[in-house]
Design a protein around this motif. Structure first.
Motif, PDB file in Angstrom:
ATOM      1  N   VAL A  12       0.787  -1.241   0.004  1.00 14.17           N
ATOM      2  CA  VAL A  12      -0.041   0.083  -0.010  1.00 14.17           C
ATOM      3  C   VAL A  12       0.890   1.383  -0.090  1.00 14.17           C
ATOM      4  O   VAL A  12       0.412   2.149  -0.724  1.00 14.17           O
ATOM      5  N   LEU A  13       1.880   1.170   0.872  1.00 14.78           N
ATOM      6  CA  LEU A  13       2.815   2.314   0.885  1.00 14.78           C
ATOM      7  C   LEU A  13       3.521   2.639  -0.383  1.00 14.78           C
ATOM      8  O   LEU A  13       3.898   3.791  -0.865  1.00 14.78           O
ATOM      9  N   ILE A  14       3.970   1.518  -0.926  1.00 17.34           N
ATOM     10  CA  ILE A  14       4.823   1.772  -2.384  1.00 17.34           C
ATOM     11  C   ILE A  14       3.720   2.186  -3.508  1.00 17.34           C
ATOM     12  O   ILE A  14       4.218   3.202  -4.124  1.00 17.34           O
ATOM     13  N   VAL A  15       2.493   1.735  -3.454  1.00 20.48           N
ATOM     14  CA  VAL A  15       1.498   2.335  -4.262  1.00 20.48           C
ATOM     15  C   VAL A  15       1.390   3.778  -3.975  1.00 20.48           C
ATOM     16  O   VAL A  15       1.066   4.544  -4.998  1.00 20.48           O
ATOM     17  N   ALA A  16       0.983   3.922  -2.904  1.00 23.53           N
ATOM     18  CA  ALA A  16       0.715   5.503  -2.310  1.00 23.53           C
ATOM     19  C   ALA A  16       1.952   6.406  -2.878  1.00 23.53           C
ATOM     20  O   ALA A  16       1.706   7.678  -3.356  1.00 23.53           O
ATOM     21  N   ALA A  17       3.201   5.908  -2.960  1.00 21.18           N
ATOM     22  CA  ALA A  17       4.600   6.671  -3.277  1.00 21.18           C
ATOM     23  C   ALA A  17       4.346   6.866  -4.738  1.00 21.18           C
ATOM     24  O   ALA A  17       4.535   7.868  -4.978  1.00 21.18           O
ATOM     25  N   PHE A  18       3.957   5.845  -5.423  1.00 23.91           N
ATOM     26  CA  PHE A  18       4.085   6.172  -6.791  1.00 23.91           C
ATOM     27  C   PHE A  18       2.958   7.115  -7.183  1.00 23.91           C
ATOM     28  O   PHE A  18       3.204   8.073  -7.944  1.00 23.91           O
TER      29      PHE A  18
END
Length: 384
Positions: free
Chosen positions: A28-34
């Motif tokens: 979730v955090l990686i997707v939010a970063a993108f």
């Protein structure tokens, strides 16, 4: 791809609650970063700030999940006492320590060290590293779901095979694992999830002594923790090569389709692909070749341990020759189905010359030769 198969693939991962939370939070955090990087712009994202912070925390969450799972698999290994000699003739039942350390370092430490080094030397690298990890995990998950769809039907367990397995486990002083008989025209045996699988064709093809030797081979895999070691060591190569396989054929198409609408986004995708695919391919194949070398070494060790458990290396040699012969007339469709379990099968993919580097198992002739040498040493006695 049905919801049932997705659930089966998730259960097959056997993640703990902590690992599930860590993995989900990391993704979730990686997707939010993108998403944040796309909103504020690539230049601002490269400079650091919120996207980079979210991406690094997400990567840490995925790394924590992987580390926890690897440690848990290692601790959950089967406790066993394998004999190291037959009739006072000593037999090496474990691979050479130096070779094992070298292969694990190349398979596991090299990809991790490369990622950490890139992040330390080039702060904006969180974006390509996170993209490789995220896309590779997605591609690997899709592959595992398709494998679940292609499951073989189970057959009732056979009393003869169960009795032979119980006898092997008593000699190894270990709890007997679950034995599953699979209906298949391919004679094979493999170890997955702490369980031993044998096909119905294997049971009918081999006599009792040969079947006992094959079961001893699989018991040795369990005692050595080979399934856990291979799963943990092969994880980086699976993710990297799955990413390469997913991105490479789609790179040109993505750029062509997006160019008409989002020129800047298409350029970013193409640059990320060109930047990530070559190192992912090289590091992934170095790791993969190391895992295959480790697999071949552990097959020799399992053969030796089976010889000490049964006291008859010739029985396993005879079984290997029968299994090698049946591969010559078995339909290719059935063999491709069996190759999905090749790394942990009693027989698997082989090759000659440079193709031997891609083989999961050493040549059957070489395995039989070593077993015959062990048999000769046992017959000669300890003082020969």
């Amino acid at each position: 791809m049905h919801r049932y198969h997705v659930r089966r693939a998730l259960r097959a991962g056997k993640l703990s609650s902590f690992e599930e939370v860590s993995l989900l939070a990391g993704v979730v955090l990686i997707v939010a970063a993108f998403v944040t990087a796309l909103i504020i712009g690539a230049r601002a994202a490269h400079a650091g700030g919120l996207p980079r912070l979210l991406g690094l925390i997400g990567l840490a969450g995925v790394a924590i999940c992987a580390t926890s799972r690897g440690a848990r698999l290692y601790r959950a290994g089967v406790t066993a006492t394998l004999p190291t000699s037959v009739a006072k003739v000593r037999v090496r039942v474990r691979p050479t320590c130096g070779f094992g350390v070298a292969t694990i370092a190349l398979a596991l430490v090299l990809p991790f060290a490369a990622g950490v080094a890139v992040l330390a030397l080039w702060p904006p690298a969180w974006l390509p590293v996170a993209a490789v990890l995220l896309l590779g995990c997605v591609a690997g998950f899709v592959t595992s779901v398709r494998a679940v769809q292609g499951e073989w039907p189970y057959a009732p367990s056979l009393a003869v095979a169960s009795e032979l397995l119980q006898r092997m486990c008593m000699r190894a002083d270990m709890r007997a694992p679950e034995l599953i008989v699979v209906r298949s025209a391919v004679a094979s045996a493999w170890t997955v999830g702490g369980r031993i699988h044998v096909t119905s064709r294997l049971v009918t093809l081999l006599d009792d002594a040969e079947l006992e030797a094959v079961l001893a081979h699989e018991v040795a895999h369990l005692a050595h923790g080979d399934a856990a070691v291979m799963e943990v060591s092969s994880a980086p190569s699976r993710v990297l090569l799955a990413f390469v396989g997913l991105v490479t054929p789609r790179l040109t198409r993505w750029a062509t389709n997006l160019a008409a609408y989002f020129t800047g986004l298409s350029i970013v995708i193409v640059l990320l692909g060109l930047l990530c695919v070559p190192p992912a391919f090289v590091i992934g194949w170095i790791s993969r070749l190391s895992v295959l070398g480790m697999s071949r070494a552990r097959e020799f060790s399992a053969d030796a341990a089976a010889a000490t458990l049964t006291g008859r290396p010739s029985a396993l040699a005879s079984a290997l020759l029968k299994l090698e012969h049946q591969r010559e007339w078995t339909p290719r469709l059935d063999l491709r189905q069996a190759d999905a379990f090749a790394v942990l099968c009693v027989v698997g993919t082989e090759g000659r010359g440079l193709r031997r580097l891609l083989a999961t198992h050493p040549p059957t002739a070489e395995r039989v030769k070593r077993l015959e040498q062990t048999e000769a040493r046992i017959q000669a006695g300890p003082f020969a």
